[in-house]
Every structure is written in C-alpha cells, then in structure tokens.
Design a protein around this motif. Structure first.
Motif, PDB file in Angstrom:
ATOM      1  N   LEU A  69      -1.396   5.631   7.277  1.00  0.00           N
ATOM      2  CA  LEU A  69      -1.959   5.209   6.001  1.00  0.00           C
ATOM      3  C   LEU A  69      -3.008   4.131   6.215  1.00  0.00           C
ATOM      4  O   LEU A  69      -2.962   3.380   7.191  1.00  0.00           O
ATOM      5  N   ARG A  70      -3.953   4.033   5.296  1.00  0.00           N
ATOM      6  CA  ARG A  70      -5.036   3.068   5.429  1.00  0.00           C
ATOM      7  C   ARG A  70      -4.580   1.624   5.196  1.00  0.00           C
ATOM      8  O   ARG A  70      -5.220   0.695   5.641  1.00  0.00           O
ATOM      9  N   ASN A  71      -3.476   1.459   4.471  1.00  0.00           N
ATOM     10  CA  ASN A  71      -3.002   0.124   4.128  1.00  0.00           C
ATOM     11  C   ASN A  71      -1.548  -0.037   4.553  1.00  0.00           C
ATOM     12  O   ASN A  71      -0.785   0.925   4.559  1.00  0.00           O
ATOM     13  N   PHE A  72      -1.183  -1.243   4.897  1.00  0.00           N
ATOM     14  CA  PHE A  72       0.170  -1.556   5.365  1.00  0.00           C
ATOM     15  C   PHE A  72       0.428  -3.035   5.119  1.00  0.00           C
ATOM     16  O   PHE A  72      -0.517  -3.760   4.844  1.00  0.00           O
ATOM     17  N   PRO A  73       1.636  -3.513   5.225  1.00  0.00           N
ATOM     18  CA  PRO A  73       2.890  -2.786   5.294  1.00  0.00           C
ATOM     19  C   PRO A  73       3.173  -2.066   3.977  1.00  0.00           C
ATOM     20  O   PRO A  73       2.726  -2.491   2.916  1.00  0.00           O
ATOM     21  N   VAL A  94       9.232   6.915   6.417  1.00  0.00           N
ATOM     22  CA  VAL A  94       8.141   5.957   6.309  1.00  0.00           C
ATOM     23  C   VAL A  94       8.427   4.767   7.219  1.00  0.00           C
ATOM     24  O   VAL A  94       9.458   4.113   7.079  1.00  0.00           O
ATOM     25  N   ASP A  95       7.536   4.523   8.158  1.00  0.00           N
ATOM     26  CA  ASP A  95       7.601   3.307   8.972  1.00  0.00           C
ATOM     27  C   ASP A  95       6.824   2.261   8.190  1.00  0.00           C
ATOM     28  O   ASP A  95       5.589   2.216   8.251  1.00  0.00           O
ATOM     29  N   GLU A  96       7.538   1.441   7.423  1.00  0.00           N
ATOM     30  CA  GLU A  96       6.904   0.508   6.487  1.00  0.00           C
ATOM     31  C   GLU A  96       5.976  -0.484   7.178  1.00  0.00           C
ATOM     32  O   GLU A  96       4.865  -0.722   6.719  1.00  0.00           O
ATOM     33  N   ARG A  97       6.437  -1.095   8.265  1.00  0.00           N
ATOM     34  CA  ARG A  97       5.621  -2.120   8.931  1.00  0.00           C
ATOM     35  C   ARG A  97       4.325  -1.553   9.488  1.00  0.00           C
ATOM     36  O   ARG A  97       3.278  -2.170   9.408  1.00  0.00           O
ATOM     37  N   ALA A  98       4.403  -0.363  10.070  1.00  0.00           N
ATOM     38  CA  ALA A  98       3.217   0.233  10.688  1.00  0.00           C
ATOM     39  C   ALA A  98       2.349   0.983   9.691  1.00  0.00           C
ATOM     40  O   ALA A  98       1.172   1.217   9.950  1.00  0.00           O
ATOM     41  N   VAL A 100       3.023   4.216   8.493  1.00  0.00           N
ATOM     42  CA  VAL A 100       2.945   5.591   8.988  1.00  0.00           C
ATOM     43  C   VAL A 100       4.000   6.438   8.275  1.00  0.00           C
ATOM     44  O   VAL A 100       5.139   6.018   8.116  1.00  0.00           O
ATOM     45  N   ILE A 101       3.596   7.651   7.861  1.00  0.00           N
ATOM     46  CA  ILE A 101       4.532   8.627   7.290  1.00  0.00           C
ATOM     47  C   ILE A 101       4.689   9.752   8.304  1.00  0.00           C
ATOM     48  O   ILE A 101       3.701  10.314   8.774  1.00  0.00           O
ATOM     49  N   ARG A 102       5.962  10.072   8.620  1.00  0.00           N
ATOM     50  CA  ARG A 102       6.255  11.145   9.573  1.00  0.00           C
ATOM     51  C   ARG A 102       7.158  12.186   8.915  1.00  0.00           C
ATOM     52  O   ARG A 102       8.163  11.831   8.297  1.00  0.00           O
ATOM     53  N   LEU A 103       6.812  13.439   9.081  1.00  0.00           N
ATOM     54  CA  LEU A 103       7.688  14.514   8.631  1.00  0.00           C
ATOM     55  C   LEU A 103       8.881  14.568   9.574  1.00  0.00           C
ATOM     56  O   LEU A 103       8.732  14.418  10.792  1.00  0.00           O
ATOM     57  N   THR A 104      10.078  14.789   9.022  1.00  0.00           N
ATOM     58  CA  THR A 104      11.286  14.697   9.842  1.00  0.00           C
ATOM     59  C   THR A 104      11.792  16.040  10.357  1.00  0.00           C
ATOM     60  O   THR A 104      12.493  16.075  11.352  1.00  0.00           O
ATOM     61  N   GLY A 105      11.500  17.110   9.696  1.00  0.00           N
ATOM     62  CA  GLY A 105      12.031  18.407  10.109  1.00  0.00           C
ATOM     63  C   GLY A 105      11.412  18.918  11.393  1.00  0.00           C
ATOM     64  O   GLY A 105      10.216  18.760  11.633  1.00  0.00           O
ATOM     65  N   SER A 106      12.231  19.539  12.215  1.00  0.00           N
ATOM     66  CA  SER A 106      11.728  20.152  13.439  1.00  0.00           C
ATOM     67  C   SER A 106      10.762  21.268  13.042  1.00  0.00           C
ATOM     68  O   SER A 106      11.089  22.137  12.230  1.00  0.00           O
ATOM     69  N   GLY A 107       9.578  21.234  13.574  1.00  0.00           N
ATOM     70  CA  GLY A 107       8.579  22.240  13.243  1.00  0.00           C
ATOM     71  C   GLY A 107       7.868  21.992  11.922  1.00  0.00           C
ATOM     72  O   GLY A 107       7.167  22.864  11.425  1.00  0.00           O
ATOM     73  N   SER A 108       8.054  20.814  11.338  1.00  0.00           N
ATOM     74  CA  SER A 108       7.363  20.466  10.093  1.00  0.00           C
ATOM     75  C   SER A 108       6.042  19.784  10.423  1.00  0.00           C
ATOM     76  O   SER A 108       6.025  18.775  11.132  1.00  0.00           O
ATOM     77  N   VAL A 182       0.171  -7.600  12.165  1.00  0.00           N
ATOM     78  CA  VAL A 182      -1.038  -7.019  12.742  1.00  0.00           C
ATOM     79  C   VAL A 182      -0.725  -5.602  13.188  1.00  0.00           C
ATOM     80  O   VAL A 182       0.253  -5.359  13.896  1.00  0.00           O
ATOM     81  N   ARG A 183      -1.558  -4.650  12.754  1.00  0.00           N
ATOM     82  CA  ARG A 183      -1.391  -3.255  13.180  1.00  0.00           C
ATOM     83  C   ARG A 183      -1.789  -3.178  14.640  1.00  0.00           C
ATOM     84  O   ARG A 183      -2.904  -3.529  15.008  1.00  0.00           O
ATOM     85  N   ALA A 184      -0.866  -2.710  15.455  1.00  0.00           N
ATOM     86  CA  ALA A 184      -1.058  -2.745  16.896  1.00  0.00           C
ATOM     87  C   ALA A 184      -1.688  -1.478  17.464  1.00  0.00           C
ATOM     88  O   ALA A 184      -1.762  -1.318  18.669  1.00  0.00           O
ATOM     89  N   PHE A 185      -2.144  -0.576  16.613  1.00  0.00           N
ATOM     90  CA  PHE A 185      -2.758   0.647  17.102  1.00  0.00           C
ATOM     91  C   PHE A 185      -3.949   0.994  16.236  1.00  0.00           C
ATOM     92  O   PHE A 185      -4.024   0.580  15.083  1.00  0.00           O
ATOM     93  N   ALA A 186      -4.863   1.746  16.808  1.00  0.00           N
ATOM     94  CA  ALA A 186      -6.077   2.123  16.084  1.00  0.00           C
ATOM     95  C   ALA A 186      -5.767   3.253  15.107  1.00  0.00           C
ATOM     96  O   ALA A 186      -4.948   4.119  15.375  1.00  0.00           O
ATOM     97  N   MET A 187      -6.447   3.202  13.960  1.00  0.00           N
ATOM     98  CA  MET A 187      -6.320   4.305  12.983  1.00  0.00           C
ATOM     99  C   MET A 187      -7.241   5.435  13.409  1.00  0.00           C
ATOM    100  O   MET A 187      -8.308   5.205  13.935  1.00  0.00           O
ATOM    101  N   THR A 188      -6.829   6.651  13.150  1.00  0.00           N
ATOM    102  CA  THR A 188      -7.671   7.796  13.488  1.00  0.00           C
ATOM    103  C   THR A 188      -8.285   8.383  12.253  1.00  0.00           C
ATOM    104  O   THR A 188      -7.902   8.156  11.169  1.00  0.00           O
TER     105      THR A 188
END
Length: 188
Positions: A69-73, A94-98, A100-108, A182-188
């Motif tokens: 996501l563009r904004n955090f936390p 949802v990784d609130e601090r970072a 980031v939203i991740r789909l949880t299902g295998s193959g999702s 501080v976001r420790a990784f670059a946004m893509t």
C-alpha cells in the motif's frame, strides 16, 4: 496541520516555565512545525494524522499475492477487491506496520493488469496513540531550540567546562525512536 506536540508540551520538555512567553512564537511557529516535517520525512509519511484512502493498484505479471500500500502504518482495511470482486477479510492478511496486504490461500493471486486491485483502508500515525513519536518530536524541538542559541558553534571550552553540540539534522537518539515507523523496503 495536526500537531504531535503543543506549545505547552514543548516548553515543558525544554524546561521553559509556562509564564515565560518570549520564545513562544519561535517554538510554536517555527520549531514545532519544522520538527514535525522532519519526523514525517524521516518516516516517509505524508501527514501527522490517520486518513482513509481509496486506491487502485496495478498488478504486473502472474503469481502476485501481495500489494504494498502507498500509505502506512495501516489501522484497518474496509474493502479489498480483485478484478471487481470483493475479497473476504478471511482471505487476506494485513501487515499493519509495513502496509502490505497478502492473500492467504494457497494458489491465491491478484489478477494481472492495470487498476485490477482496489483497496479502501485507513492508515497513518496517530500521535495520541504513538506517544514515542510525540517524545521524539519533543526531543527534536529541544535540539533545534538549543542549537538556535548557538548557531555556528560546535565546540566551546571555558576552563574545565566543555560544550560540544551535534550538527546532525536529526540526533541519533531521535532516529532510534523513529526507526519502527520507517518503511524498510522500496515500494514497487
């Protein structure tokens, strides 16, 4: 602009009695806003507030199961859609601090293409909840207040008394407080 710090809090931290008003304009109009801008810039956030965002994201290639996501936390996610279909909250994490939203299902995976993912969420920093940021901002205001009386001096000695002032923009003690925001990784 919302404030991390009030004039009274800054004066109390610096050690200026409430009845002494000769520095009020400097602190309130210059030092507090400058310190807040430095904190925001260092943390990579736009404002000292929490805001609701409604954003669309491009997905490049197949096999993508997370969106930065563009904004955090992130405080909360109200809605997530993938190619126009709502994604149930139980189907993503949802990784609130970072931020980031991740789909949880295998193959999702998110659908490949432009503007295929839509997220409505609340993100930002609330200084009333994040008291460490308020303290870090107070330290930064005090640092700049003390530096303003000794502009140009980095070292002073008189007899056995010595004074050495840091010339860094943000002292290391303040950056240590701000590090978790501080976001420790670059946004893509």
């Amino acid at each position: 602009m919302a404030n991390y710090l009030t004039l009274a809090q800054a004066k109390r931290f610096i050690g200026i009695p409430a009845g002494v008003t000769m520095h009020d304009t400097l602190i309130e109009s210059n030092l507090i806003p400058m310190a807040e801008i430095q904190v925001n810039n260092y943390c990579g956030v736009a404002a000292v507030t929490t805001t609701t965002y409604d954003e669309k994201y491009n997905v490049s290639g197949g096999g993508v199961n997370e969106i930065v996501l563009r904004n955090f936390p992130v405080s909360s996610v109200a809605a997530l859609t993938n190619d126009g279909s709502a994604v149930a909250a139980s189907k993503y994490y949802v990784d609130e601090r970072a931020g980031v939203i991740r789909l949880t299902g295998s193959g999702s995976f998110f659908t490949d293409g432009r503007q295929k993912v839509s997220v409505k969420y609340t993100a930002g920093i609330n200084p009333e909840v994040n008291l460490d940021l308020k303290f870090g901002t107070a330290m930064l205001v005090a640092f700049h207040f003390n530096a303003s009386r000794n502009v140009g001096f980095t070292f002073e000695k008189s007899g056995r008394y010595q004074y050495k002032r840091s010339t860094d923009g943000i002292p290391s003690s303040v950056t240590a407080i701000l590090a978790p925001y501080v976001r420790a990784f670059a946004m893509t």
